[in-house]
Design an enzyme around this catalytic site. Sequence first.
Site, PDB file in Angstrom:
ATOM      1  N   GLY A 122       0.837  -1.207   0.000  1.00  0.00           N
ATOM      2  CA  GLY A 122       0.000   0.000   0.000  1.00  0.00           C
ATOM      3  C   GLY A 122       0.864   1.245   0.000  1.00  0.00           C
ATOM      4  O   GLY A 122       1.878   1.300   0.696  1.00  0.00           O
TER       5      GLY A 122
ATOM      6  N   LEU B  18      -7.883   8.085   2.626  1.00  0.00           N
ATOM      7  CA  LEU B  18      -7.472   9.471   2.920  1.00  0.00           C
ATOM      8  C   LEU B  18      -6.250   9.456   3.830  1.00  0.00           C
ATOM      9  O   LEU B  18      -5.401  10.349   3.774  1.00  0.00           O
ATOM     10  CB  LEU B  18      -8.599  10.230   3.627  1.00  0.00           C
ATOM     11  CG  LEU B  18      -9.818  10.585   2.785  1.00  0.00           C
ATOM     12  CD1 LEU B  18     -10.902  11.152   3.668  1.00  0.00           C
ATOM     13  CD2 LEU B  18      -9.421  11.584   1.705  1.00  0.00           C
ATOM     14  N   GLN B  19      -6.170   8.425   4.684  1.00  0.00           N
ATOM     15  CA  GLN B  19      -5.043   8.332   5.621  1.00  0.00           C
ATOM     16  C   GLN B  19      -3.719   8.072   4.910  1.00  0.00           C
ATOM     17  O   GLN B  19      -2.650   8.290   5.461  1.00  0.00           O
ATOM     18  CB  GLN B  19      -5.289   7.200   6.635  1.00  0.00           C
ATOM     19  CG  GLN B  19      -6.469   7.474   7.537  1.00  0.00           C
ATOM     20  CD  GLN B  19      -7.022   6.177   8.122  1.00  0.00           C
ATOM     21  OE1 GLN B  19      -6.749   5.857   9.267  1.00  0.00           O
ATOM     22  NE2 GLN B  19      -7.787   5.435   7.357  1.00  0.00           N
TER      23      GLN B  19
ATOM     24  N   ARG C 128      -5.123  -2.533   9.761  1.00  0.00           N
ATOM     25  CA  ARG C 128      -5.180  -3.999   9.730  1.00  0.00           C
ATOM     26  C   ARG C 128      -5.328  -4.585  11.124  1.00  0.00           C
ATOM     27  O   ARG C 128      -6.218  -4.194  11.835  1.00  0.00           O
ATOM     28  CB  ARG C 128      -3.942  -4.556   9.036  1.00  0.00           C
ATOM     29  CG  ARG C 128      -4.375  -5.213   7.775  1.00  0.00           C
ATOM     30  CD  ARG C 128      -3.321  -5.918   6.994  1.00  0.00           C
ATOM     31  NE  ARG C 128      -3.727  -5.901   5.614  1.00  0.00           N
ATOM     32  CZ  ARG C 128      -2.952  -5.680   4.590  1.00  0.00           C
ATOM     33  NH1 ARG C 128      -1.674  -5.456   4.770  1.00  0.00           N
ATOM     34  NH2 ARG C 128      -3.430  -5.686   3.374  1.00  0.00           N
TER      35      ARG C 128
ATOM     36  N   ILE D  40       1.400   2.826   7.068  1.00  0.00           N
ATOM     37  CA  ILE D  40       0.655   3.650   8.027  1.00  0.00           C
ATOM     38  C   ILE D  40       0.241   2.811   9.239  1.00  0.00           C
ATOM     39  O   ILE D  40      -0.134   3.350  10.256  1.00  0.00           O
ATOM     40  CB  ILE D  40      -0.584   4.321   7.386  1.00  0.00           C
ATOM     41  CG1 ILE D  40      -1.623   3.275   6.960  1.00  0.00           C
ATOM     42  CG2 ILE D  40      -0.198   5.216   6.227  1.00  0.00           C
ATOM     43  CD1 ILE D  40      -2.992   3.894   6.662  1.00  0.00           C
ATOM     44  N   ASP D  41       0.333   1.484   9.119  1.00  0.00           N
ATOM     45  CA  ASP D  41      -0.114   0.615  10.221  1.00  0.00           C
ATOM     46  C   ASP D  41       0.880   0.560  11.396  1.00  0.00           C
ATOM     47  O   ASP D  41       0.521   0.177  12.493  1.00  0.00           O
ATOM     48  CB  ASP D  41      -0.333  -0.819   9.725  1.00  0.00           C
ATOM     49  CG  ASP D  41      -1.293  -0.900   8.550  1.00  0.00           C
ATOM     50  OD1 ASP D  41      -2.043   0.077   8.334  1.00  0.00           O
ATOM     51  OD2 ASP D  41      -1.294  -1.928   7.847  1.00  0.00           O
TER      52      ASP D  41
HETATM   53  O1  F6P Z   1      -1.286  -1.874   5.126  1.00  0.00           O
HETATM   54  C1  F6P Z   1      -1.751  -0.608   4.816  1.00  0.00           C
HETATM   55  C2  F6P Z   1      -3.228  -0.599   4.631  1.00  0.00           C
HETATM   56  O2  F6P Z   1      -3.613   0.744   4.367  1.00  0.00           O
HETATM   57  C3  F6P Z   1      -4.056  -1.193   5.766  1.00  0.00           C
HETATM   58  O3  F6P Z   1      -4.209  -0.308   6.862  1.00  0.00           O
HETATM   59  C4  F6P Z   1      -5.345  -1.532   5.068  1.00  0.00           C
HETATM   60  O4  F6P Z   1      -6.010  -2.575   5.717  1.00  0.00           O
HETATM   61  C5  F6P Z   1      -4.871  -1.962   3.713  1.00  0.00           C
HETATM   62  O5  F6P Z   1      -3.613  -1.373   3.510  1.00  0.00           O
HETATM   63  C6  F6P Z   1      -5.811  -1.539   2.597  1.00  0.00           C
HETATM   64  O6  F6P Z   1      -5.324  -2.040   1.409  1.00  0.00           O
HETATM   65  P1  F6P Z   1      -5.775  -1.609  -0.061  1.00  0.00           P
HETATM   66  O7  F6P Z   1      -4.888  -0.498  -0.496  1.00  0.00           O
HETATM   67  O8  F6P Z   1      -5.515  -2.815  -0.865  1.00  0.00           O
HETATM   68  O9  F6P Z   1      -7.189  -1.162   0.001  1.00  0.00           O
END
Ligand code: F6P
Length: 308
Positions: A13, A293-294, A191, A146-147
Amino acid sequence: MKKVRIGILTGGGDCAGLNPAIKWVVKTALDERLQREGDTQYDAIGIREGWKGLILGDPAGPDFKEYVVPLSQELVRTWDRHGGTMLGTSRTNPYDPKNDLSKTVLSNIEKLGLEVVIALGGEDTLGVASKLSNAGVNIVGIPKTIDKDLPGTEYTLGFETALNVITEEVDRLRTTAGSHKRIFVVETMGRNAGWLALEGGESSGAYIILIPEYDFSVQRVNELLLAGRRAGNRYEIIVVAEGAKPAGGAQCAIRKGVDSFGHETLGGIGEALAAEIQEGTGLETRSVVLSHLQRGGAPCAYDRRGEL
Ligand code: F6P
């Protein structure tokens, strides 16, 4: 002078902080004084779309130009001001048991003459990096997500910018929540890690914070909300992590199935909880999903400096 070629890629991501990291890798590697002092001449190439770029970046193949780009100091000069990743990204797993392409990656690393691969990523991308390292590739991993859920590091690029987004958005919600005497449930990403919700909830002064590490009781949440109203609250903000779940319940997922790293796409707990709160308390409750957005926007000062 010794010659060394480095390849840089971003995987998983996206988030803020990737472009500044790429810029400073390139600026440092190509700095003439440092090259003279180290008696090493570096050149840097960007691999596009994460590990996919090393699967399709065969110099003799048809997709080479699409996946491999020479990086110069001039090209990356302004990248630190921008969010996302100028190199593009993907959630490609070369070690996917259903389609193992790791041998192609190893062969392309050799064909491209890469002495070092610098991988910017989270647990999935750096997991692949670790396997390639065991296979003999020189790898440097730069933690980003970001996690903030990577073992072995206190910080991951992108986290602080995401916290700023949460704080700003909750500030915005406060005025409308207060005007209407509403409860707002704000769902964050993260997550299975609660860092974003916890620190985002702390910095925005949330009334209740719910994280995946501790299952919650809807009944207790409702009691606290009603107690808040009795004490004179006009509104309440609840920050809930996408991976949080009620005791005895299951995590909410947006769609069925998993990606090539085996992850579900979590999401939906904010809306589900808001409905239960409204039913259980009789108080008007809305939910907001902060979602991608985050991950968006320009990196904050901390993520530009990247002092890990
Ligand atoms: O690992 C980063 C993250 O933004 C998680 O917080 C979230 O669950 C996941 O990626 C979302 O993934 P995608 O970009 O595939 O929607």
